[in-house]
Design an enzyme around this catalytic site. Structure first.
Site, PDB file in Angstrom:
ATOM      1  N   LYS A  56       0.815  -1.202  -0.182  1.00 54.37           N
ATOM      2  CA  LYS A  56       0.001  -0.231  -0.067  1.00 54.37           C
ATOM      3  C   LYS A  56       0.769   1.112   0.084  1.00 54.37           C
ATOM      4  O   LYS A  56       0.173   2.557   0.032  1.00 54.37           O
ATOM      5  CB  LYS A  56      -0.648   0.257   1.100  1.00 54.37           C
ATOM      6  CG  LYS A  56      -2.143  -0.678   1.206  1.00 54.37           C
ATOM      7  CD  LYS A  56      -2.688  -0.436   2.085  1.00 54.37           C
ATOM      8  CE  LYS A  56      -4.505  -1.723   1.887  1.00 54.37           C
ATOM      9  NZ  LYS A  56      -5.019  -1.920   2.620  1.00 54.37           N
ATOM     10  N   LYS A 111     -12.887  -5.410  -7.249  1.00 59.27           N
ATOM     11  CA  LYS A 111     -13.731  -4.457  -7.628  1.00 59.27           C
ATOM     12  C   LYS A 111     -12.334  -3.181  -8.557  1.00 59.27           C
ATOM     13  O   LYS A 111     -12.555  -2.222  -9.645  1.00 59.27           O
ATOM     14  CB  LYS A 111     -14.364  -3.547  -7.015  1.00 59.27           C
ATOM     15  CG  LYS A 111     -13.443  -3.022  -5.664  1.00 59.27           C
ATOM     16  CD  LYS A 111     -13.969  -2.509  -4.206  1.00 59.27           C
ATOM     17  CE  LYS A 111     -13.362  -2.043  -3.327  1.00 59.27           C
ATOM     18  NZ  LYS A 111     -12.431  -3.281  -3.104  1.00 59.27           N
ATOM     19  N   LYS A 163      -7.100 -12.371  -8.732  1.00 59.15           N
ATOM     20  CA  LYS A 163      -7.799 -12.657  -7.846  1.00 59.15           C
ATOM     21  C   LYS A 163      -8.789 -10.649  -8.020  1.00 59.15           C
ATOM     22  O   LYS A 163      -8.242  -9.874  -9.643  1.00 59.15           O
ATOM     23  CB  LYS A 163      -7.188 -11.832  -6.972  1.00 59.15           C
ATOM     24  CG  LYS A 163      -8.139 -12.033  -5.775  1.00 59.15           C
ATOM     25  CD  LYS A 163      -8.239 -11.656  -4.423  1.00 59.15           C
ATOM     26  CE  LYS A 163      -9.031 -10.959  -3.328  1.00 59.15           C
ATOM     27  NZ  LYS A 163      -8.307 -10.629  -1.745  1.00 59.15           N
TER      28      LYS A 163
END
Ligand code: TRP
Length: 332
Positions: free
Chosen positions: A114, A199, A196
């Site tokens: 991140k 969204k 995976k």
């Protein structure tokens, strides 16, 4: 609460939930209510570790709450609340931060990912994110935590923090165990089935959203990437078909053998439509429940307010004991 084991899990209010979130996580939450005491939280405080639009965050938190209820979380059976409504999480976060090492937080792979992705905002909250997660869990002395693989390292850290606190101050926290669902399935992207389902995928056809309507769902499945083979069977290397079989199995409860029989001699086109229809039909009640709940703001508010009151009552006891243990002077 009865002497059943306690489960805690949290989910971030990210706006939209995918079929992957549903099959991999949220769907498993409702059945757990029968066997365990369950506490579920919409973790809006975790969400602000990356930049959020305040108006959207508020909306997303309400929608996430409505959605877990739409998926069968019963606020009478379980405790369901919004994290920021329960101040003890932030209080315990601080205490636990003082039992967490800089080095161990630096090793968290999610932090590394991140902070690379949000290089302009590597804030301290992003760094200490796993401590708040440990506080969520330990505030209730949860026995079990259902988490996906991406959260395993954080749960392991929560266990270490609990053990370290117990060593310093005397046995106190329950050391939580991961809960691996009996039927867990990882859902992959419909466009790149080795990745995976996410969204944030740039290709909207890669990802099914729980609230997509039937036509959209079927259209996305029709466009799913498969292989140049012809056979509908679960085999190494047939990632696209394997993924469709996983999804079909998850929503119909048929096993792979039954699915292979059902579609023997049929083409990929027929199979894709069948999967699309099965998914759309399966999600229909969730969509209906969601629409009803999100339009009944008063009821929703009553549920999350009561949930927060119950959560506070339990976690306040923990925090008071922790404050005594670390040597703070009694306030009353
Ligand atoms: N970090 C988790 C995620 O992003 C969400 C979460 C926050 C959580 N607190 C938790 C999950 C406590 C389990 C238990 O998926």
């Amino acid at each position: 609460m009865s002497d059943k084991k306690l489960i805690f899990s949290g989910i971030q209010p990210t706006g939209t939930f995918t079929l992957g979130n549903y099959i991999g996580a949220i769907r498993n939450w409702a059945p757990l209510q029968e066997e365990y005491n369950c506490i579920y939280s919409i973790v809006d405080m975790h969400a602000i570790t990356v930049r959020q639009d305040p108006v959207k965050l508020r909306q997303n938190s309400l929608e996430a709450y409505a959605l877990i209820m739409a998926c069968g979380i019963d606020p009478e059976k379980s405790i369901a609340f919004i994290q920021s409504h329960v101040k003890t999480h932030a209080e315990l976060n601080w205490i636990l931060a003082c039992s967490t090492q800089f080095g161990e937080l630096s090793r968290m792979t999610q932090f590394k990912d991140k902070s690379a992705k949000h290089a302009d905002d590597v804030n301290a909250g992003l760094f200490t994110y796993p401590v708040l997660m440990a506080a969520d869990i330990l505030a209730y002395n949860a026995d079990l935590v259902p988490v996906g693989v991406d959260q395993k390292q954080h749960l392991e850290l929560a266990r270490n923090i609990a053990q370290r606190f117990n060593q310093k101050y005397g046995d106190f926290f329950t050391v939580p165990e991961p809960y691996i669902p009996k039927v867990g399935a990882k859902v992959m992207s419909l466009q790149e089935p080795t990745k995976k389902m996410s969204k944030s995928d740039d290709n909207p056809n890669a990802c099914i959203l729980i609230l997509d309507d039937k036509d959209t769902i079927i259209r996305k499945f029709k466009r799913a990437v498969t292989d140049s083979d012809m056979e509908i069977c679960y085999r190494e290397g047939k990632d696209g078909i394997n993924n469709l079989m996983t999804i079909y199995s998850a929503v119909t409860s048929k096993n792979y053998e039954e699915i292979e029989k059902e579609f023997a001699g049929k083409g990929y086109g027929d199979f894709k439509i069948a999967v699309g229809e099965a998914v759309a039909d399966h999600l229909q009640p969730v969509r209906d429940n969601f629409t009803r709940l999100i339009n009944d703001k008063a009821y929703l508010k009553e549920c999350y307010t009561k949930g927060a009151e119950k959560a506070l009552r339990i976690s306040q006891k923990t925090v008071s004991k922790v404050y005594r243990k670390v040597g703070f002077v009694d306030a009353r």
